[in-house]
Design a protein around this motif. Structure first.
Motif, PDB file in Angstrom:
ATOM      1  N   SER A   1      16.504  19.279  -7.407  1.00  0.00           N
ATOM      2  CA  SER A   1      15.894  19.396  -8.779  1.00  0.00           C
ATOM      3  C   SER A   1      15.362  18.145  -9.295  1.00  0.00           C
ATOM      4  O   SER A   1      16.101  17.451  -9.725  1.00  0.00           O
ATOM      5  N   PRO A   2      14.024  17.659  -8.802  1.00  0.00           N
ATOM      6  CA  PRO A   2      13.451  16.869  -9.320  1.00  0.00           C
ATOM      7  C   PRO A   2      13.343  16.427 -10.735  1.00  0.00           C
ATOM      8  O   PRO A   2      13.180  17.551 -11.553  1.00  0.00           O
ATOM      9  N   ARG A   3      13.528  15.351 -11.149  1.00  0.00           N
ATOM     10  CA  ARG A   3      13.397  14.872 -12.546  1.00  0.00           C
ATOM     11  C   ARG A   3      12.107  14.805 -13.156  1.00  0.00           C
ATOM     12  O   ARG A   3      11.356  13.741 -12.533  1.00  0.00           O
ATOM     13  N   LYS A   4      11.522  15.472 -14.160  1.00  0.00           N
ATOM     14  CA  LYS A   4      10.082  15.418 -14.378  1.00  0.00           C
ATOM     15  C   LYS A   4       9.904  14.579 -15.681  1.00  0.00           C
ATOM     16  O   LYS A   4      10.871  14.516 -16.522  1.00  0.00           O
ATOM     17  N   GLY A   5       8.892  14.040 -15.920  1.00  0.00           N
ATOM     18  CA  GLY A   5       8.283  13.414 -17.322  1.00  0.00           C
ATOM     19  C   GLY A   5       8.992  11.823 -17.361  1.00  0.00           C
ATOM     20  O   GLY A   5       8.242  11.391 -18.185  1.00  0.00           O
ATOM     21  N   THR A   6       9.377  11.284 -16.126  1.00  0.00           N
ATOM     22  CA  THR A   6       9.503  10.055 -16.089  1.00  0.00           C
ATOM     23  C   THR A   6       8.173   9.235 -16.184  1.00  0.00           C
ATOM     24  O   THR A   6       7.375   9.740 -15.341  1.00  0.00           O
ATOM     25  N   GLU A   7       7.940   7.960 -16.684  1.00  0.00           N
ATOM     26  CA  GLU A   7       6.662   7.461 -16.686  1.00  0.00           C
ATOM     27  C   GLU A   7       6.614   6.441 -15.791  1.00  0.00           C
ATOM     28  O   GLU A   7       7.618   5.861 -15.093  1.00  0.00           O
ATOM     29  N   ILE A   8       5.281   6.436 -15.189  1.00  0.00           N
ATOM     30  CA  ILE A   8       4.709   5.689 -13.889  1.00  0.00           C
ATOM     31  C   ILE A   8       3.735   4.516 -14.586  1.00  0.00           C
ATOM     32  O   ILE A   8       2.905   5.070 -15.111  1.00  0.00           O
ATOM     33  N   ARG A   9       4.121   3.279 -14.265  1.00  0.00           N
ATOM     34  CA  ARG A   9       3.224   2.176 -14.464  1.00  0.00           C
ATOM     35  C   ARG A   9       2.788   1.342 -13.002  1.00  0.00           C
ATOM     36  O   ARG A   9       3.522   1.605 -12.122  1.00  0.00           O
ATOM     37  N   GLY A  10       2.080   0.772 -13.339  1.00  0.00           N
ATOM     38  CA  GLY A  10       1.653  -0.406 -12.173  1.00  0.00           C
ATOM     39  C   GLY A  10       0.684   0.152 -11.258  1.00  0.00           C
ATOM     40  O   GLY A  10       0.399  -0.233 -10.092  1.00  0.00           O
ATOM     41  N   LEU A  11      -0.072   1.392 -11.549  1.00  0.00           N
ATOM     42  CA  LEU A  11      -1.069   2.027 -10.257  1.00  0.00           C
ATOM     43  C   LEU A  11      -2.235   1.159 -10.301  1.00  0.00           C
ATOM     44  O   LEU A  11      -2.670   0.845  -9.045  1.00  0.00           O
ATOM     45  N   GLU A  12      -2.599   0.267 -11.338  1.00  0.00           N
ATOM     46  CA  GLU A  12      -3.683  -0.531 -11.161  1.00  0.00           C
ATOM     47  C   GLU A  12      -3.394  -1.789 -10.277  1.00  0.00           C
ATOM     48  O   GLU A  12      -4.244  -2.211  -9.500  1.00  0.00           O
ATOM     49  N   ALA A  13      -2.109  -2.570 -10.439  1.00  0.00           N
ATOM     50  CA  ALA A  13      -1.708  -3.568  -9.716  1.00  0.00           C
ATOM     51  C   ALA A  13      -1.766  -2.945  -8.003  1.00  0.00           C
ATOM     52  O   ALA A  13      -2.161  -3.565  -7.222  1.00  0.00           O
ATOM     53  N   ALA A  14      -1.184  -1.744  -7.906  1.00  0.00           N
ATOM     54  CA  ALA A  14      -0.948  -1.106  -6.460  1.00  0.00           C
ATOM     55  C   ALA A  14      -2.381  -1.194  -5.895  1.00  0.00           C
ATOM     56  O   ALA A  14      -2.501  -1.324  -4.465  1.00  0.00           O
ATOM     57  N   ALA A  15      -3.231  -0.534  -6.628  1.00  0.00           N
ATOM     58  CA  ALA A  15      -4.732  -0.257  -6.012  1.00  0.00           C
ATOM     59  C   ALA A  15      -5.385  -1.565  -5.669  1.00  0.00           C
ATOM     60  O   ALA A  15      -6.275  -1.373  -4.892  1.00  0.00           O
ATOM     61  N   LYS A  16      -4.928  -2.687  -6.471  1.00  0.00           N
ATOM     62  CA  LYS A  16      -5.723  -3.781  -5.952  1.00  0.00           C
ATOM     63  C   LYS A  16      -5.003  -4.491  -4.554  1.00  0.00           C
ATOM     64  O   LYS A  16      -5.804  -5.485  -3.851  1.00  0.00           O
ATOM     65  N   VAL A  17      -4.159  -3.852  -4.038  1.00  0.00           N
ATOM     66  CA  VAL A  17      -3.477  -4.350  -2.603  1.00  0.00           C
ATOM     67  C   VAL A  17      -4.608  -4.095  -1.676  1.00  0.00           C
ATOM     68  O   VAL A  17      -5.160  -3.046  -1.456  1.00  0.00           O
ATOM     69  N   PRO A  18      -5.236  -5.155  -0.949  1.00  0.00           N
ATOM     70  CA  PRO A  18      -6.214  -4.783   0.045  1.00  0.00           C
ATOM     71  C   PRO A  18      -5.857  -3.726   1.084  1.00  0.00           C
ATOM     72  O   PRO A  18      -4.760  -3.698   1.561  1.00  0.00           O
ATOM     73  N   GLY A  19      -6.620  -2.683   1.427  1.00  0.00           N
ATOM     74  CA  GLY A  19      -6.523  -1.790   2.243  1.00  0.00           C
ATOM     75  C   GLY A  19      -5.481  -0.544   1.850  1.00  0.00           C
ATOM     76  O   GLY A  19      -5.272   0.324   2.488  1.00  0.00           O
TER      77      GLY A  19
END
Length: 422
Positions: free
Chosen positions: A341-359
């Motif tokens: 039973s996955p927990r929904k509604g938790t906030e996710i941050r940092g995708l912009e930083a992740a996308a800057k990793v080369p490749g």
């Protein structure tokens, strides 16, 4: 060209990402899509299994090609309904989609075609299934016959575990009607590979291979999931093995399906076990794998869109596909509680930083936007963080660097994706 992709997960994000790069594309839609897909396509609020609404939208918008992502719309007859409306659909008609919709049907087709696979028996009665398990011993595999979102297979290491699986599937019906019938199969030993081929009813074109990680925990522990990560290409799957699989598994299946009057068009996903006696079929799926699709799309250098049209039109014999020499590796980030039973509604941050990793490319699977614009978890498997590199180790390092840049206390991932090869 106007294209509509059906679905809203990580696989569909990867397909939209690849199709959006085509110079042949005019407008790309996705139903229902997700926040990540919205960056490359216009999302429309139509459920993936709402066949009448999908077809009505396709007619209204003069869609040239509908691309089915998940299996459910295909088993419900999406391709048939599109054909009746004069619209091309990438994916098999309902009768051919039974290759995934019924594991019993798959085994019958494979047996008729001479495809190597596990010994198997079907059961409609749980008592008879339990008696068979006791006679055969363990390890042994218990499978729900119908669709169970990738969770209807139990590789039982003991007779007691197999009996519990039979009770869950057939008596408690944890997968609903999909568990009315079960298959009990020999447990094949070897390395598991996901292999994909584009098919136009007669011709098959290799689309590459990946290795998935089904168990939820590091070291392949815990229950099976829809997939916690993948990498491509898997070193164990050599060009010689690919040629053998095409000749002994894929083409005979296509020929048998044509003989039955249900030619298979779309992508045929063969789950394989590389045993000491050679590659054997575990199961067929009738769509791209998830997260294998993400790994494959990152390595594909050819334009995907004309290949999808060729599959519909019977023109794959004129096609070839070019692949990047790089490696790709995908880490799935899931919500706490998955696969239960996955927990929904938790906030996710940092995708912009992740996308800057080369490749790195981050694909959304189970995400949503809150009213205030925040990105939140909205499913079990939530993100697919993909890295590429000149070596598999480089791809792995990139993917995990991006994972570490993501701020999501409500999520988790395996830390050992690619361990077999590395």
């Amino acid at each position: 060209m106007q294209v509509l992709v059906v679905g809203g997960g990580g696989r569909e994000h990867a397909l939209c990402w690849a199709i959006a790069a085509s110079p042949l594309l005019g407008k790309l839609f996705c139903a229902p899509g997700n926040p990540g897909i919205a960056e490359v396509a216009e999302c429309v609020a139509i459920g993936a299994e709402d066949i009448p609404a999908i077809v009505a939208f396709a007619v209204e918008r003069k869609i040239d090609l509908v691309v089915a992502g998940p299996e459910a719309p295909l088993t419900l007859g999406l391709a048939d309904a599109c054909a009746a409306a004069g619209i091309k659909c990438f994916g098999p008609v309902k009768d051919a989609a039974r290759l995934e919709g019924s594991k019993v049907f798959t085994r019958e087709v494979a047996e008729a075609a001479g495809v190597p696979g596990a010994r198997w028996r079907r059961f409609d009665d749980p008592a008879a299934a339990r008696a068979y398990v006791r006679a055969e011993g363990a390890p042994i595999v218990v499978k729900a016959d119908g669709l169970a979102a990738g969770k209807g297979v139990v590789v039982a290491s003991s007779v007691e575990e197999a009996e519990a699986a039979i009770a869950d599937i057939m008596e408690s019906r944890i997968h609903g009607a999909a568990g009315a019938t079960v298959l009990i199969e020999e447990c094949l030993i070897g390395e598991e590979i996901s292999f994909f081929a584009l098919c136009d009813g007669e011709t098959a074109l290799p689309l590459g291979a990946a290795q998935d990680h089904k168990r939820v925990g590091d070291g392949d522990t815990g229950p099976n999931t829809g997939g916690m990560g993948a990498y491509s290409p898997p070193p164990a799957f050599t060009p010689a093995l690919q040629a053998q699989v095409m000749a002994e598994i894929v083409q005979p299946t296509l020929d048998e399906m044509s003989k039955r009057g249900t030619p298979f068009k779309g992508v045929l996903f063969a789950g394989l076990m590389l045993t000491a006696a050679g590659p054997k079929l575990i199961e067929f799926n009738v769509r791209f794998g998830d997260p294998e699709c993400q790994a494959l799309m990152l390595r594909l250098r050819s334009d995907l869109l004309p290949a999808l049209f060729a599959s519909c039109d019977g023109d794959l014999g004129l096609f070839d596909l070019n692949w990047d020499a790089t490696h790709s590796l995908v880490v799935v980030m899931a919500a706490e509680g998955y696969p239960g039973s996955p927990r929904k509604g938790t906030e996710i941050r940092g995708l912009e930083a992740a996308a800057k990793v080369p490749g790195v490319q981050v694909f959304h699977a189970g995400t949503a936007r809150r009213a205030d614009g925040a990105l939140v978890a909205n499913g079990g498997r939530v993100l697919a963080v993909a890295g590429t590199g000149a070596t598999l180790q480089e791809a792995r390092d990139a993917a995990y660097a991006a994972v570490d840049a993501i701020d999501w206390p409500g999520g988790f991932c395996r830390r050992d994706i690619g361990w077999r090869a590395l």
